[in-house]
Design a protein around this motif. Sequence first.
Motif, mmCIF file in Angstrom:
data_model
loop_
_atom_site.group_PDB
_atom_site.id
_atom_site.type_symbol
_atom_site.label_atom_id
_atom_site.label_comp_id
_atom_site.label_asym_id
_atom_site.label_seq_id
_atom_site.Cartn_x
_atom_site.Cartn_y
_atom_site.Cartn_z
ATOM 1 N N THR A 1 0.835 -1.209 0.000
ATOM 2 C CA THR A 1 0.000 0.000 0.000
ATOM 3 C C THR A 1 0.865 1.252 0.000
ATOM 4 O O THR A 1 1.655 1.467 0.922
ATOM 5 C CB THR A 1 -0.921 0.004 1.233
ATOM 6 O OG1 THR A 1 -1.719 -1.180 1.212
ATOM 7 C CG2 THR A 1 -1.815 1.224 1.233
ATOM 8 N N THR B 1 -6.955 6.307 2.425
ATOM 9 C CA THR B 1 -7.676 6.710 1.232
ATOM 10 C C THR B 1 -7.957 5.505 0.344
ATOM 11 O O THR B 1 -7.027 4.783 -0.034
ATOM 12 C CB THR B 1 -6.916 7.787 0.435
ATOM 13 O OG1 THR B 1 -7.564 7.988 -0.823
ATOM 14 C CG2 THR B 1 -5.468 7.410 0.197
ATOM 15 N N SER B 2 -9.209 5.272 0.040
ATOM 16 C CA SER B 2 -9.560 4.176 -0.867
ATOM 17 C C SER B 2 -9.249 4.554 -2.309
ATOM 18 O O SER B 2 -8.902 3.707 -3.126
ATOM 19 C CB SER B 2 -11.040 3.826 -0.717
ATOM 20 O OG SER B 2 -11.857 4.964 -0.924
ATOM 21 N N ARG B 3 -9.343 5.849 -2.605
ATOM 22 C CA ARG B 3 -9.119 6.294 -3.982
ATOM 23 C C ARG B 3 -7.689 6.017 -4.435
ATOM 24 O O ARG B 3 -7.444 5.684 -5.593
ATOM 25 C CB ARG B 3 -9.426 7.787 -4.106
ATOM 26 C CG ARG B 3 -9.232 8.325 -5.530
ATOM 27 C CD ARG B 3 -9.544 9.802 -5.605
ATOM 28 N NE ARG B 3 -10.953 10.075 -5.308
ATOM 29 C CZ ARG B 3 -11.468 11.295 -5.290
ATOM 30 N NH1 ARG B 3 -10.707 12.342 -5.533
ATOM 31 N NH2 ARG B 3 -12.745 11.472 -5.017
ATOM 32 N N ASP C 1 -5.502 2.365 -0.359
ATOM 33 C CA ASP C 1 -5.521 1.683 0.933
ATOM 34 C C ASP C 1 -6.711 0.721 0.979
ATOM 35 O O ASP C 1 -7.857 1.115 1.161
ATOM 36 C CB ASP C 1 -5.607 2.693 2.077
ATOM 37 C CG ASP C 1 -5.371 2.046 3.438
ATOM 38 O OD1 ASP C 1 -5.506 0.816 3.546
ATOM 39 O OD2 ASP C 1 -5.048 2.766 4.391
ATOM 40 N N VAL C 2 -6.410 -0.562 0.832
ATOM 41 C CA VAL C 2 -7.470 -1.572 0.763
ATOM 42 C C VAL C 2 -8.206 -1.745 2.088
ATOM 43 O O VAL C 2 -9.290 -2.314 2.126
ATOM 44 C CB VAL C 2 -6.901 -2.943 0.339
ATOM 45 C CG1 VAL C 2 -6.334 -2.867 -1.055
ATOM 46 C CG2 VAL C 2 -5.839 -3.422 1.334
ATOM 47 N N VAL D 1 -9.261 0.694 4.154
ATOM 48 C CA VAL D 1 -10.160 1.783 4.534
ATOM 49 C C VAL D 1 -11.583 1.270 4.697
ATOM 50 O O VAL D 1 -12.253 1.524 5.703
ATOM 51 C CB VAL D 1 -10.113 2.922 3.491
ATOM 52 C CG1 VAL D 1 -11.276 3.884 3.688
ATOM 53 C CG2 VAL D 1 -8.804 3.699 3.608
ATOM 54 N N LYS D 2 -12.059 0.516 3.719
ATOM 55 C CA LYS D 2 -13.436 0.013 3.761
ATOM 56 C C LYS D 2 -13.617 -1.024 4.872
ATOM 57 O O LYS D 2 -14.692 -1.135 5.464
ATOM 58 C CB LYS D 2 -13.801 -0.610 2.414
ATOM 59 C CG LYS D 2 -13.883 0.391 1.277
ATOM 60 C CD LYS D 2 -15.190 1.156 1.310
ATOM 61 C CE LYS D 2 -15.332 2.019 0.078
ATOM 62 N NZ LYS D 2 -16.717 2.383 -0.202
ATOM 63 N N LYS D 3 -12.560 -1.784 5.146
ATOM 64 C CA LYS D 3 -12.658 -2.791 6.201
ATOM 65 C C LYS D 3 -12.926 -2.139 7.549
ATOM 66 O O LYS D 3 -13.766 -2.596 8.324
ATOM 67 C CB LYS D 3 -11.382 -3.624 6.268
ATOM 68 C CG LYS D 3 -11.350 -4.602 7.434
ATOM 69 C CD LYS D 3 -10.056 -5.384 7.476
ATOM 70 C CE LYS D 3 -10.038 -6.293 8.696
ATOM 71 N NZ LYS D 3 -8.796 -7.077 8.799
ATOM 72 N N THR E 1 -16.033 6.612 1.543
ATOM 73 C CA THR E 1 -16.063 6.672 0.086
ATOM 74 C C THR E 1 -14.719 7.115 -0.487
ATOM 75 O O THR E 1 -14.384 6.784 -1.611
ATOM 76 C CB THR E 1 -17.147 7.658 -0.387
ATOM 77 O OG1 THR E 1 -16.913 8.938 0.203
ATOM 78 C CG2 THR E 1 -18.528 7.153 0.018
ATOM 79 N N ASP E 2 -13.958 7.857 0.281
ATOM 80 C CA ASP E 2 -12.667 8.332 -0.212
ATOM 81 C C ASP E 2 -11.644 8.301 0.910
ATOM 82 O O ASP E 2 -10.789 7.436 0.968
ATOM 83 C CB ASP E 2 -12.814 9.743 -0.776
ATOM 84 C CG ASP E 2 -11.512 10.294 -1.332
ATOM 85 O OD1 ASP E 2 -10.539 9.524 -1.416
ATOM 86 O OD2 ASP E 2 -11.470 11.478 -1.675
ATOM 87 N N SER F 1 -10.761 8.150 5.086
ATOM 88 C CA SER F 1 -11.267 7.815 6.419
ATOM 89 C C SER F 1 -10.098 7.658 7.376
ATOM 90 O O SER F 1 -9.225 6.826 7.151
ATOM 91 C CB SER F 1 -12.069 6.513 6.388
ATOM 92 O OG SER F 1 -12.427 6.137 7.703
#
Length: 767
Positions: A600, A605-607, A610-611, A613-615, A621-622, A624
């Motif tokens: 990473t 940032t997911s954009r 950083d895989v 972030v959503k976890k 959305t962008d 966190s």
Amino acid sequence: MEITRRQLLKYSAALAAASAIGLELPLPKDLEAAHVEKWIKGVCRYCGAGCGVYVGVDKGKIVAVQGDKDNWNKGFLCVKGYYLPPILYAADRAKYPMLKKGDKFVRISWKEAMDLMTEKFADSIKKHGVHSVAFYGSGQAYTEESYFMNKLFKGGLGTNNIDGNPRLCMASAAVGYVSSFGKDEPMGAYDDIYHSDCFFIIGSNMAECHPVIFRLINERKQKGKDVKIIMVDPRKTLSARIADLHMSFIPGTDLVILHAMAHVIVKEGLYSKDYVNNHVVFKTIKDDKPAKVSFEEYVKFLEEYTPEMAEKISHCPKDDIIKAARWFAQSKATMSFWTMGLNQRTRGVWANNLVHNLHLLTGQICRPGATSFSLTGQPNACGGIRDTGLLSHLLPYGRLVANEKDRKDMEKFWGVPEGRIHPKPGPTAVDIFRAFNKGEIKCLWIACTNPGQSLPNVGPYRKGMESKDTFLVVSEAYHPTRTSELADLVLPAALWVEKDGTYGQSERRYQYLEKAVNPPAEARPDLDVMIEFSHKLFAKLGRADEAKRLFNFKNSEDVWNEIRQCSKGTAYDFMGMTRARLKKAHGIQWPCPTEDHPGTVRRYTSRYGDVLVKKFDPHATDVSFYGAKADGNKAAVWLRPYKGPAEPPDAEYPYILTTGRQIEHWHTGTMTLKVPELKRSAPDAFVEINPRDAQKLGIKSRDKVKITSRRGSIVLEAKVVDVPRDGLVFVPMHYPERLINLLTTDAYDAMSKQPEFKICAVKIEKA
């Protein structure tokens, strides 16, 4: 071959400033070996940049080093990197265990050394409890070594009496990241250099301390006609020579400059309303506790910090402050760099927070080229100390000693009884040595570092280390050093590629160092000694079976595999970094949760990759900042009032002393001063004095000068040069015969416990 300092500056990647100082010399041909049997991939032994290298071996000896062109450093090394081989073959390499008898050291066997050491530690634990023993580690040790000792002390013995020398250099940066973003997870990368068009460098002489990184910045400046470099430093260093704006100030007053920049950004509407509304909270301290405030309250707080007020306090011109604020906010992407100039302060955490504030206000963060980036001073201060949790308040991979859930998680993972990990953080670096002085700590093991030279206000601590009432063990590659000379027992240590292990550097990049040659005589890898010590100690404590279960490691790969498991599910997640993969890769950046994951580049940032972030934040959305769950996964802009240094100048001590590094040498010089070319170029310490101050004092270059603080005096040769500002003197820290830390203060930051090496009051007179 005679080499001048001017040539060395060229040979190193400090040729980033070549255009400013007119250097055109080629690298010496005899830096390359005449014959090499094989090249082995590794990492440089010095600063936290983590330059990839190939080590040339011929007939069982390291004969050359060359840069790894496939690594981030693109094959470039600084001069220290090119001259690495001689450090392994110095005449004072520690080769055998040595026991102090009277005033002399005598050679003993490893069995005698380990029997004595474990007997002393076991006896102390039986008589005085587990908190009577301690370990002091290093950002130079391999990750596997630091993790093992953390497990031994916190999980095995149940004491948090374990800290390391990164407390002296990186603690304020770590606490700054945690307090601003919720986690000590640097979010940027060296790749950001290629995307940035404004570099804000504060408290860092990068050209001499991180020269390869600085070279990349200079290359970026040469290719981008609109790229700006802002240098905030009381000294006009080599780094400042290529700056578009050099902001000089009275040391210790940079907090008002940073606030004044924020004042301009807010007043002129240069802040990002979208970013502030969606990703930021504002915080202050009320009744000794963090409390949220509104943006309007922050604006009101900034009202007094006008550029005019900042100029009055700092003596930095208000027009420079305004210009810096506008460049910072209006660039397409701004990248900040800093190191010890911010960290080694009694307000080091606050200074870190205020740099982060600027990025958060302007939205200059979490996208290519826009990030706040803390530079690291040691090759494994991030991976081996901050990540593994070696510091006295930490547990591995983002866990905290004071957090009950974290303790229980680690107790379960390590397989120790619930309640084994002590809930109270242990003493930090300076306080470990204070406790040792008082006899509260009876046995202390120091590995891979030199506190007898590097501690602030080192005089009293040196006296404590040579006490006959305590037991001091020093694992060291050289003997004598200013620490090993004080030891009761010296254990000879393998150095660098005489052993194998892993480094984790500033941009979260982990790299494996393969063993290339054998250590001299009876020197041993520290990990081997640590494993043997744990089994023998536990046997003496009647816990041999427990040791077989807890410390059943055959080699560093076994430890690394446990580390991977320990990181699983955390924001670090190393599971994809197998030893086999690290051997092939030219560094992998965490998190890397699976073996097919590339690593990473940027955090939070997911954009931009950083895989996790959503976890950790399913609604993201962008961006966190998922470490700050209590604040809605938002980062904190802090309202930190201006406070000056612990010891400002006064009528009796009218000058400010600051210390630091030179390009030729590293830290306490135990390695670089063994290299003839480097020592000839910079053979001895000096005191750098501004010409105007020198004229007032009647001092000329090469005069002997006595510098005195409230703690001690030292006599050095004067170097009259227009580098430090008026009222400031500079002394390099490297020289064991010139203990400048006899003068420095051991006052430290209340939050990070990092000492204020950079500022103390002194008087100066002709010797």
